[in-house]
Design a protein around this motif. Sequence first.
Motif, PDB file in Angstrom:
ATOM      1  N   GLY A 173     -83.774 -30.369 -20.357  1.00  0.00           N
ATOM      2  CA  GLY A 173     -85.079 -29.802 -20.009  1.00  0.00           C
ATOM      3  C   GLY A 173     -85.657 -30.461 -18.770  1.00  0.00           C
ATOM      4  O   GLY A 173     -86.156 -29.778 -17.865  1.00  0.00           O
ATOM      5  N   GLN A 211     -88.412 -21.900 -14.718  1.00  0.00           N
ATOM      6  CA  GLN A 211     -87.876 -23.180 -15.196  1.00  0.00           C
ATOM      7  C   GLN A 211     -87.625 -23.128 -16.696  1.00  0.00           C
ATOM      8  O   GLN A 211     -86.594 -23.584 -17.200  1.00  0.00           O
ATOM      9  CB  GLN A 211     -88.856 -24.304 -14.856  1.00  0.00           C
ATOM     10  N   LEU A 212     -88.593 -22.556 -17.420  1.00  0.00           N
ATOM     11  CA  LEU A 212     -88.465 -22.467 -18.878  1.00  0.00           C
ATOM     12  C   LEU A 212     -87.255 -21.621 -19.256  1.00  0.00           C
ATOM     13  O   LEU A 212     -86.441 -22.010 -20.103  1.00  0.00           O
ATOM     14  CB  LEU A 212     -89.745 -21.867 -19.467  1.00  0.00           C
ATOM     15  N   ILE A 251     -87.610 -28.134 -24.554  1.00  0.00           N
ATOM     16  CA  ILE A 251     -89.005 -27.914 -24.144  1.00  0.00           C
ATOM     17  C   ILE A 251     -89.715 -29.263 -23.998  1.00  0.00           C
ATOM     18  O   ILE A 251     -90.458 -29.494 -23.034  1.00  0.00           O
ATOM     19  CB  ILE A 251     -89.721 -27.002 -25.154  1.00  0.00           C
ATOM     20  N   MET A 303     -88.837 -30.651 -20.714  1.00  0.00           N
ATOM     21  CA  MET A 303     -89.586 -30.037 -19.606  1.00  0.00           C
ATOM     22  C   MET A 303     -90.967 -30.667 -19.480  1.00  0.00           C
ATOM     23  O   MET A 303     -91.441 -30.968 -18.388  1.00  0.00           O
ATOM     24  CB  MET A 303     -89.748 -28.536 -19.855  1.00  0.00           C
ATOM     25  N   SER A 362     -95.057 -27.884 -13.004  1.00  0.00           N
ATOM     26  CA  SER A 362     -94.727 -26.467 -13.184  1.00  0.00           C
ATOM     27  C   SER A 362     -95.979 -25.600 -13.065  1.00  0.00           C
ATOM     28  O   SER A 362     -97.060 -25.974 -13.514  1.00  0.00           O
ATOM     29  CB  SER A 362     -94.101 -26.249 -14.557  1.00  0.00           C
ATOM     30  N   GLY A 418     -93.118 -22.133 -13.569  1.00  0.00           N
ATOM     31  CA  GLY A 418     -92.834 -22.663 -14.899  1.00  0.00           C
ATOM     32  C   GLY A 418     -92.013 -21.710 -15.741  1.00  0.00           C
ATOM     33  O   GLY A 418     -91.157 -22.131 -16.517  1.00  0.00           O
ATOM     34  N   TRP A 419     -92.249 -20.392 -15.564  1.00  0.00           N
ATOM     35  CA  TRP A 419     -91.532 -19.426 -16.415  1.00  0.00           C
ATOM     36  C   TRP A 419     -90.052 -19.426 -16.083  1.00  0.00           C
ATOM     37  O   TRP A 419     -89.207 -19.385 -16.985  1.00  0.00           O
ATOM     38  CB  TRP A 419     -92.120 -18.027 -16.237  1.00  0.00           C
TER      39      TRP A 419
END
Lengths: 327, 306
Positions: A76, A94-95, A228, A231, A154, A91-92
């Motif tokens: 993450g 990356q997620l 997660i 991250m 992010s 961020g999306w």
Amino acid sequence: MSPAVRRRVDARVVVAVLLLGGLALVPMISSLIGGPFYITLFTRIVIFALAAVGLNLILGYGALVSFGHAMYIGIGAYAVGILSHHGVGSGWIQLAAALAVGAVVAVVIGLVCLRTSGMAFIMITLAFAQMFYFLAISLKQYGGDDGLTIAARSDFGVFTLASNTVLYYTALGVLVACLIAFHRLVYSRFGMVLRGCRSNERRMAALGFPTLRYKLTAYVISALVCVIAGMLLANLTKFSAPSYMAWQASGDLIVMIVLGGMGTIVGPVAGAVALLILEEILSGWTTHWMIVLGPAIVLIVLTAKRGIYGYLVERTARHAEARASPS
Amino acid sequence: MTVGLFLTQALNGLQLGILLFLLAAGLTLVFGIMNFVNLAHGSLYMMGAYFAAAVFNWTGSFVLAGLIGVPATMLLGVVVERVALIRLYRRDHLDQVLATFGLILFFNELVRIIWGPASVYMNTPAALSGTVELFGLRYPSYRFAIIGVGLAVGIGLYLLIHRTRIGMLIRAGATHPEIVAAMGVNVRRLNTIVFGLGAGLAGLAGLMAGPIVSVQPGMGEPILILTLVVIVTGGIGSIRGAFYGALIVGIVDTIGRAFLPTLLREFLERSLAQAAGPAIASMLIYVLMALVLAIRPQGLFPVRHA
């Protein structure tokens, strides 16, 4: 439900609400005391609590002792680090990338590891985590040994994690969502099968359940929760380093679970709070704090039966008992 | 010259494998007979190296370093077993792993306090500091000494386990501990003997590794992980598996690191090979372990329960 059982359930809710409510107040208290130190510390605590809760799904409910879950924290963290290194700050994205890579790795490694059980499972998960640790070190273009600095946190479009308070409440929100989801999961049919495998896998297989599939699913879910957490950790420190997946980090996660209470949903949160605060106090006290922490872990293992959370629930239930029957 | 280079690397791999065998043998014995996993085995190796380095730097005698360092590690192992680990034999693996994890943190910090965070240097003993010529190839004689010591230990362990009374008890204890206890054998003492033997082997590995690695806090963990790979690949609880597993892992790791980057350059673009070569080389033994497990989950040379 007998009154005693109901009191036990009530006590569990009381302890969980007190614990999470206390965590929700941290930013306010921190701003009152002044200084971002406490909010940073508690963001770390919440993030590791999330990872420990994730690991506890397979460790506490499936009796699968993974000694390599820090690897997923690292995945993450490196997803954020590498993407933002290439200028992807969303961020999306990356997620999505972190979850996709995490899921593929977890399925492949899970399939290999779950061929074994018991001791061999512990050793293999440890070895695979070490493999990723060395892989991260050998990625010279992404900082290698020194790690990778992340320029910006992010950006999730509707909100960014740039502010410490937003990051804290995001982490806490994810933790609470995860706790609720896991509570439902553990008491669902899936959770029953998983717990059945913990007690007697051969019988579950004989009953016709494809036990490997259930265990693998649980393994992947618990891995993704750690992804997660990774991250969030990268966002907190603005840094991703191989040390995030060092095997001591995996060990710390297990200590949190055992300290807090294995096989309870909220227990790992209590364990993470207790362990990280203990580390903070010890490291402020002496640079050689590990010499205290090591034997402390041995003592915890030898004495902790149900963990802090189990103890608190027991106490609260006894209080309720005393109030219910005044004699 | 590539043949010579290959031979050198193969010998390096053999030497790493032998070192791994010294550690894996102790770990697998303890696991096989007590069903106990001791992650602090790497710490015993580290303590052995520190003891040996301290005595060697103090007296200048490598023999004395061995004569004091190895028994000291053995004693330390027995003390740790009696004080802490004996309470964990009946617990599940999770508790054993965690408690020995705590011991690792303790020992790493202990050496940092006593010897400081920097490496302690230990020279190669004067008698073995030269090189030996083999097929026109010069190879350090100290590394030959490591290989020789390891092979001697291997033969000694084989004789001990298959030809002596104590070895018979160890074999029996590994498969039927209750019956061995019922026959009047003091299983507790047997456990301590096996643990002490394992600790002594770890100390010997620390002594032999001292001059060729840097003796520093945390030096036990990387080699412990390699040892775990050896044990899983070879088959948990089996000395034979530890021996062959250690040689395979040692040689594959060394040869892979030495030649894979060059080999990849033949097939891949230069920049890609430069980046991927070391990464893949460092993952090689784990891939090997995964392959072995995918085909034979019980390991390559599992214990034969007759």
